[in-house]
Motif scaffolding. Sequence first.
Motif, PDB file in Angstrom:
ATOM      1  N   ARG A 253      10.956  59.674  20.502  1.00  9.45           N
ATOM      2  CA  ARG A 253      12.209  59.239  19.876  1.00  9.45           C
ATOM      3  C   ARG A 253      12.296  59.738  18.432  1.00  9.45           C
ATOM      4  O   ARG A 253      13.359  60.189  17.973  1.00  9.45           O
ATOM      5  CB  ARG A 253      12.330  57.721  19.930  1.00  9.45           C
ATOM      6  N   GLN A 254      11.187  59.648  17.697  1.00  8.72           N
ATOM      7  CA  GLN A 254      11.172  60.126  16.317  1.00  8.72           C
ATOM      8  C   GLN A 254      11.375  61.644  16.271  1.00  8.72           C
ATOM      9  O   GLN A 254      12.072  62.157  15.394  1.00  8.72           O
ATOM     10  CB  GLN A 254       9.856  59.735  15.653  1.00  8.72           C
ATOM     11  N   ARG A 256      13.006  63.537  18.487  1.00 12.50           N
ATOM     12  CA  ARG A 256      14.424  63.829  18.794  1.00 12.50           C
ATOM     13  C   ARG A 256      15.301  63.577  17.562  1.00 12.50           C
ATOM     14  O   ARG A 256      16.144  64.409  17.213  1.00 12.50           O
ATOM     15  CB  ARG A 256      14.879  62.979  19.970  1.00 12.50           C
ATOM     16  N   LYS A 257      15.103  62.441  16.904  1.00  7.30           N
ATOM     17  CA  LYS A 257      15.927  62.100  15.738  1.00  7.30           C
ATOM     18  C   LYS A 257      15.698  63.104  14.607  1.00  7.30           C
ATOM     19  O   LYS A 257      16.651  63.576  13.976  1.00  7.30           O
ATOM     20  CB  LYS A 257      15.603  60.689  15.252  1.00  7.30           C
ATOM     21  N   LYS A 258      14.448  63.440  14.346  1.00  5.86           N
ATOM     22  CA  LYS A 258      14.131  64.365  13.247  1.00  5.86           C
ATOM     23  C   LYS A 258      14.768  65.731  13.488  1.00  5.86           C
ATOM     24  O   LYS A 258      15.389  66.307  12.593  1.00  5.86           O
ATOM     25  CB  LYS A 258      12.618  64.509  13.121  1.00  5.86           C
ATOM     26  N   MET A 260      17.289  66.555  15.505  1.00  7.26           N
ATOM     27  CA  MET A 260      18.755  66.505  15.505  1.00  7.26           C
ATOM     28  C   MET A 260      19.295  66.326  14.091  1.00  7.26           C
ATOM     29  O   MET A 260      20.310  66.925  13.725  1.00  7.26           O
ATOM     30  CB  MET A 260      19.239  65.385  16.420  1.00  7.26           C
ATOM     31  N   ASP A 261      18.624  65.502  13.278  1.00 11.17           N
ATOM     32  CA  ASP A 261      19.056  65.331  11.887  1.00 11.17           C
ATOM     33  C   ASP A 261      18.979  66.653  11.134  1.00 11.17           C
ATOM     34  O   ASP A 261      19.889  67.010  10.376  1.00 11.17           O
ATOM     35  CB  ASP A 261      18.182  64.288  11.177  1.00 11.17           C
ATOM     36  N   GLU A 262      17.888  67.399  11.347  1.00 20.03           N
ATOM     37  CA  GLU A 262      17.736  68.696  10.684  1.00 20.03           C
ATOM     38  C   GLU A 262      18.795  69.678  11.162  1.00 20.03           C
ATOM     39  O   GLU A 262      19.321  70.471  10.387  1.00 20.03           O
ATOM     40  CB  GLU A 262      16.334  69.249  10.934  1.00 20.03           C
ATOM     41  N   TYR A 263      19.106  69.628  12.452  1.00 18.28           N
ATOM     42  CA  TYR A 263      20.101  70.531  13.020  1.00 18.28           C
ATOM     43  C   TYR A 263      21.477  70.281  12.396  1.00 18.28           C
ATOM     44  O   TYR A 263      22.149  71.207  11.928  1.00 18.28           O
ATOM     45  CB  TYR A 263      20.184  70.343  14.529  1.00 18.28           C
ATOM     46  N   PHE A 264      21.901  69.024  12.367  1.00 15.73           N
ATOM     47  CA  PHE A 264      23.229  68.714  11.835  1.00 15.73           C
ATOM     48  C   PHE A 264      23.287  68.927  10.324  1.00 15.73           C
ATOM     49  O   PHE A 264      24.302  69.355   9.785  1.00 15.73           O
ATOM     50  CB  PHE A 264      23.631  67.287  12.196  1.00 15.73           C
ATOM     51  N   ASP A 265      22.175  68.659   9.644  1.00 10.66           N
ATOM     52  CA  ASP A 265      22.130  68.893   8.212  1.00 10.66           C
ATOM     53  C   ASP A 265      22.285  70.381   7.909  1.00 10.66           C
ATOM     54  O   ASP A 265      22.994  70.779   6.994  1.00 10.66           O
ATOM     55  CB  ASP A 265      20.811  68.370   7.633  1.00 10.66           C
ATOM     56  N   GLU A 268      25.947  71.354   8.507  1.00 10.40           N
ATOM     57  CA  GLU A 268      26.833  70.827   7.473  1.00 10.40           C
ATOM     58  C   GLU A 268      26.742  71.680   6.215  1.00 10.40           C
ATOM     59  O   GLU A 268      27.742  72.009   5.591  1.00 10.40           O
ATOM     60  CB  GLU A 268      26.470  69.376   7.166  1.00 10.40           C
TER      61      GLU A 268
END
Length: 272
Positions: A253-254, A256-258, A260-265, A268
């Motif tokens: 879970r960590q 996946r979140k890490k 995806m956060d890096e991808y969207f960041d 952006e």
Amino acid sequence: MESIQKRILYQAGYFDSDISFPNLAYSPQRVVSAYELEFFAEDCVTYLDGKEYRLSAGSVFRASPGMVRYSRLPFRNHYLKFPEEEYAFCAFIRAMPHVYQSAFYDTYRACFAEIMTGQVQHNPWRAAAGLFSLFSSLQEEQSIRGGAPSGIDKRMDVAMTAISYMKEHLAQPCTLNDLAAAVHLSPVYFHTVFKQTQKETPLACLTRLRLDRAKVLLLTSSHSPRLISELCGFSSEAYFTAVFKKANSMTPRQYRKKMMDEYFDLHEKKFE
């Protein structure tokens, strides 16, 4: 970049015989005009200078200028073609065996994705990066095959067959006895052969392949970790989480979140 383009003249693509030769049983016989490397996505039977080669998914096939070949249809593969005068790559290709089963096929497929994307986007740097990554992986695999003691080819074939079996059965229970039976060896001898050639145990290799598959599913699907653990052959979500955390210093879970956060960041910032 212009000098690189002049020095690296090649054709790369994906071939589907259903498109090029519909309703035929065999492809037309032809004389090979360039050095060819083909990476087969499925089983195929091909003929080179009158000799039959039965290829399975993951096979690497090589042909040189002047050879005569044709294939039984249908088949699909990735391919690379180099003109004879491009010596650096052609000398390497010429020294390769005509056919072998590769454990690097997923890596090769990713390299082809880079090459093809670079071509579609008219980005020669990206295409060249994929090409050099491909040949780096090929060289690594060939050094493993060529730099080992006498008899390594047969042992490598055993290991490659076992790895292919692992990939096809990742979601299923897979024991040392299962793997040994797949290559027709005793469990003890198979374990020794595999570790000699791959520098890791069969269990370590199987676990690594399952974790690699899990990472792909974590990033490309909305499946829960529990379902991913089942699809990747782990006995329980708790065991999957423990193994994943030991290898990656974070839970699924960590991870996946890490990622995806890096991808969207990243995206952006790209459009700021």
